[in-house]
Enzyme design. Structure first.
Site, PDB file in Angstrom:
ATOM      1  N   PRO A  85       0.819  -1.222   0.000  1.00  0.00           N
ATOM      2  CA  PRO A  85       0.000   0.000   0.000  1.00  0.00           C
ATOM      3  C   PRO A  85       0.849   1.267   0.000  1.00  0.00           C
ATOM      4  CG  PRO A  85      -0.709  -1.521   1.717  1.00  0.00           C
ATOM      5  CD  PRO A  85       0.588  -2.045   1.184  1.00  0.00           C
ATOM      6  N   GLU A 128       1.607  -7.908   8.265  1.00  0.00           N
ATOM      7  CA  GLU A 128       1.523  -6.437   8.268  1.00  0.00           C
ATOM      8  C   GLU A 128       2.364  -5.827   7.162  1.00  0.00           C
ATOM      9  OE1 GLU A 128      -1.191  -6.966  10.494  1.00  0.00           O
ATOM     10  OE2 GLU A 128      -0.697  -4.865  10.062  1.00  0.00           O
ATOM     11  N   ARG A 162      -1.932  -8.260 -21.254  1.00  0.00           N
ATOM     12  CA  ARG A 162      -2.848  -7.987 -22.377  1.00  0.00           C
ATOM     13  C   ARG A 162      -2.300  -6.915 -23.307  1.00  0.00           C
ATOM     14  NH1 ARG A 162      -5.966  -3.688 -21.953  1.00  0.00           N
ATOM     15  NH2 ARG A 162      -7.740  -4.531 -23.103  1.00  0.00           N
ATOM     16  N   ASP A 181      -8.248   1.626 -25.306  1.00  0.00           N
ATOM     17  CA  ASP A 181      -8.691   1.300 -23.944  1.00  0.00           C
ATOM     18  C   ASP A 181      -9.074   2.565 -23.200  1.00  0.00           C
ATOM     19  OD1 ASP A 181      -6.321  -1.317 -22.989  1.00  0.00           O
ATOM     20  OD2 ASP A 181      -8.352  -1.376 -23.790  1.00  0.00           O
TER      21      ASP A 181
END
Ligand code: 4FV
Length: 236
Positions: free
Chosen positions: A89, A116, A154, A169
């Site tokens: 994160p 953690e 992709r 896209d």
């Protein structure tokens, strides 16, 4: 492209990577995905890979030794220069631009954490780039790794047939995608916009651009800010 994944749960990847586009890409030999279990590099009898945080606090932290030994073993498996990515994160937010950037690499080494998070010396010592898939906390980095694999693979040449090219896209032009329609022309009283039935490709392209801009303004005005910032930066 070779993709190495360091994880405590290699089996989590079995299903997502064995269907549709990702399976076809492996079958075509366009990508080679290799899993290595970090726990195989634990040195004590209990195969310990986590420990209490110095300074106290809740939860456990991924120990440096098993990750370093696992990484150094994996690195030697192939001569290609690799891009090392830590899923966390704390990382820079993953987006289409990063997917395009990573799709140009010949080898990715993705490290998925648990508990953690990682001992900080893992990030420093491996010179890894930290990437986050979003501002929320997962129970592990595996799902984040899968998302990056899907978005990058992709984009590789030969993976998507022409019928579904990534050319226009969402986000590729920094905008949300224009509305899409397919048969029938009328469904439950809802008609396909006449412009799309006109065959006038110039007008259709114009309509699509306008639609993409309006939608972006309405749903993701932040993207327009980035877009203008990037354009200004480009102009310098
Ligand atoms: C995450 C994210 C994420 C944090 C501790 C797994 C968890 C444990 N990874 N983007 N958001 N990771 O929440 O990439 O290591």
């Amino acid at each position: 492209m070779r993709i190495d994944i360091l994880t405590l749960f290699p089996q989590m990847f079995e299903s997502p990577l064995s269907h549709s586009i990702l399976k076809r890409a492996q079958d075509k030999g366009l990508i080679d995905i290799v899993f290595t279990n970090i726990r195989d590099f634990a040195t004590d009898n209990y195969k310990k890979v986590d420990d209490k945080p110095y300074g106290g606090g809740p939860g456990m932290v991924m120990m440096p030794q098993p990750v370093f030994d696992c990484f150094e073993y994996v690195e030697k498996l192939s001569p290609e220069k690799s891009k090392v990515i830590l899923l966390t994160p704390q990382g820079r937010k993953f987006d289409q631009a990063k997917a395009v950037e990573l799709s140009k690499e010949s080898r990715l080494i993705l490290i998925a954490g648990r508990y953690e998070g990682f001992d900080e010396r893992i990030r420093i010592g491996l010179g890894a780039e930290q990437i986050s898939i979003g501002d929320y906390v997962l129970s592990g980095g595996e799902l984040a790794a899968m998302i990056i694999i899907d978005a990058v693979v992709r984009l590789l040449a030969g993976v998507l047939g022409d019928e579904d090219s990534p050319k226009d896209d969402s986000f590729s032009a920094g905008l949300l995608e224009y509305p899409q329609y397919t048969r029938p022309e009328v469904f439950r009283g809802m008609r396909v916009p006449d412009i799309l039935l006109s065959g006038d490709h110039g007008k259709i392209a114009q309509w699509r651009r306008r639609q993409a801009l309006e939608r972006t303004k309405k749903y993701r005005p932040d993207l327009l800010k980035n877009k203008n910032t990037n354009q200004r930066q480009k102009k310098g």
